[in-house]
Write an enzyme that holds these catalytic residues in place. Structure first.
Site, mmCIF file in Angstrom:
data_model
loop_
_atom_site.group_PDB
_atom_site.id
_atom_site.type_symbol
_atom_site.label_atom_id
_atom_site.label_comp_id
_atom_site.label_asym_id
_atom_site.label_seq_id
_atom_site.Cartn_x
_atom_site.Cartn_y
_atom_site.Cartn_z
ATOM 1 N N ARG A 90 0.848 -1.189 0.000
ATOM 2 C CA ARG A 90 0.000 0.000 0.000
ATOM 3 C C ARG A 90 0.887 1.242 0.000
ATOM 4 O O ARG A 90 1.055 1.915 1.029
ATOM 5 C CB ARG A 90 -0.929 -0.008 1.215
ATOM 6 C CG ARG A 90 -1.907 -1.179 1.215
ATOM 7 C CD ARG A 90 -2.750 -1.182 2.476
ATOM 8 N NE ARG A 90 -3.695 -2.292 2.464
ATOM 9 C CZ ARG A 90 -4.550 -2.567 3.467
ATOM 10 N NH1 ARG A 90 -4.535 -1.807 4.559
ATOM 11 N NH2 ARG A 90 -5.377 -3.579 3.388
ATOM 12 N N ARG A 97 11.773 4.887 4.422
ATOM 13 C CA ARG A 97 11.979 6.339 4.421
ATOM 14 C C ARG A 97 12.722 6.803 5.674
ATOM 15 O O ARG A 97 13.520 7.735 5.619
ATOM 16 C CB ARG A 97 10.640 7.056 4.270
ATOM 17 C CG ARG A 97 10.031 6.902 2.876
ATOM 18 C CD ARG A 97 8.581 7.348 2.823
ATOM 19 N NE ARG A 97 8.443 8.747 3.197
ATOM 20 C CZ ARG A 97 7.248 9.336 3.377
ATOM 21 N NH1 ARG A 97 6.122 8.625 3.207
ATOM 22 N NH2 ARG A 97 7.184 10.613 3.721
ATOM 23 N N ASP A 146 2.354 4.927 -0.309
ATOM 24 C CA ASP A 146 1.782 6.217 0.057
ATOM 25 C C ASP A 146 1.722 7.165 -1.131
ATOM 26 O O ASP A 146 2.321 6.918 -2.180
ATOM 27 C CB ASP A 146 2.617 6.866 1.165
ATOM 28 C CG ASP A 146 2.487 6.154 2.502
ATOM 29 O OD1 ASP A 146 1.461 5.483 2.722
ATOM 30 O OD2 ASP A 146 3.415 6.256 3.326
#
Length: 267
Positions: A50, A212, A52
């Site tokens: 999923r 990230r 972003d």
């Protein structure tokens, strides 16, 4: 009843992420709309990741089942034609494309059968503002010490509790222990000669914003704000505030999904 596995690439700039949302353009929503037209029946995709808003994919995978007559090889061509603009698509490329479509066993599930993933994070390391690359790279203007970043990456590779590299807001996980099989930092240059760094990370699973945050931590090491030797204590602490910042979504690419454990582990 067919079970189809798709491989998908997309530029995430104008999408509100993968997962369908009311009144928003998402990758899942757009694909389900187009595949519903092609298959002439409702389609519900099961995506592996999923991603972003703003995150890209070179090899996202998704599966769906349906009782439809269009041959699998024609399905991809018809869907890509619509995604590129239909009758006006000659010479055009959209921001979403199906790379392959294949029939898989009925009990196959793109998400639950995945053994791991590979992500690539792209950094543009130069002083001059690059507006035409702003959606594909994270621009860091001060020079990064790639050797220090590689030393830090060595502490991250392996099986650890990665709680310190998890953002709040994701789905609750039974465990935050994961295995990172590879974490490489590759230096390169753009066509114009500007320095780039690609962080390639392969693992059996990733927590919310884990890649990230790892990237942000490595950037802070590269800038001299953190020591490479601080990484073991950061991992051991399990505290998000001790790790580095969360790098922006624009430089992140889902590169590959693995369904073979030996391929994932490099055996």
């Amino acid at each position: 009843m067919k079970n189809i596995l798709l491989t998908i690439e997309y530029d995430g700039t104008l999408f509100s992420g993968w997962q369908r949302q009311p009144e928003k353009r998402t990758v899942q929503g757009e694909l389900e709309r187009v595949l519903g037209i092609v298959c002439r029946c409702p389609v519900q995709l099961n995506g592996t990741s999923r991603t972003d808003a703003g995150v890209h994919a070179l090899g996202q995978r998704a599966s769906f089942k349906g009782d439809f007559g269009i041959p699998t090889d024609r399905l991809m061509l018809a869907a890509n034609n619509i995604l590129a603009g239909g009758m006006n698509a000659v010479g055009k490329a959209g921001d979403l494309r199906i790379l392959s479509a294949e029939e898989v066993p009925e009990d196959f599930h793109a998400r639950f059968d995945a053994k791991g993933k590979k992500y690539v994070y792209k950094i543009l390391n130069c002083q001059e503002t690059q507006i035409f690359r702003r959606n594909q790279y994270y621009q860091v203007r001060k020079e990064l010490n790639a050797d220090a970043m590689r030393r830090a990456a060595g502490y991250i590779t392996g099986t650890h509790d990665f709680k310190c590299f998890q953002s709040a807001g994701g789905q609750e996980k039974k465990t935050t222990v994961r295995t990172v099989y590879e974490l490489n930092i590759i230096e390169g240059k753009t066509e114009a000669g500007q320095r780039t760094l690609s962080i390639e990370i392969k693992g059996d699973g990733f927590l919310y914003n884990m890649v990230r945050i790892i990237t942000g931590t490595l950037v802070e090491v590269g800038l001299g704000k953190l020591s490479p030797e601080a990484l073991p204590d950061i991992l051991k602490s399990g505290q998000r505030q001790k790790a580095g910042h969360t790098a922006p979504p624009q430089g992140l690419y889902l590169s590959k999904v693995y369904y073979d454990l030996e391929d994932l582990a490099g055996l």
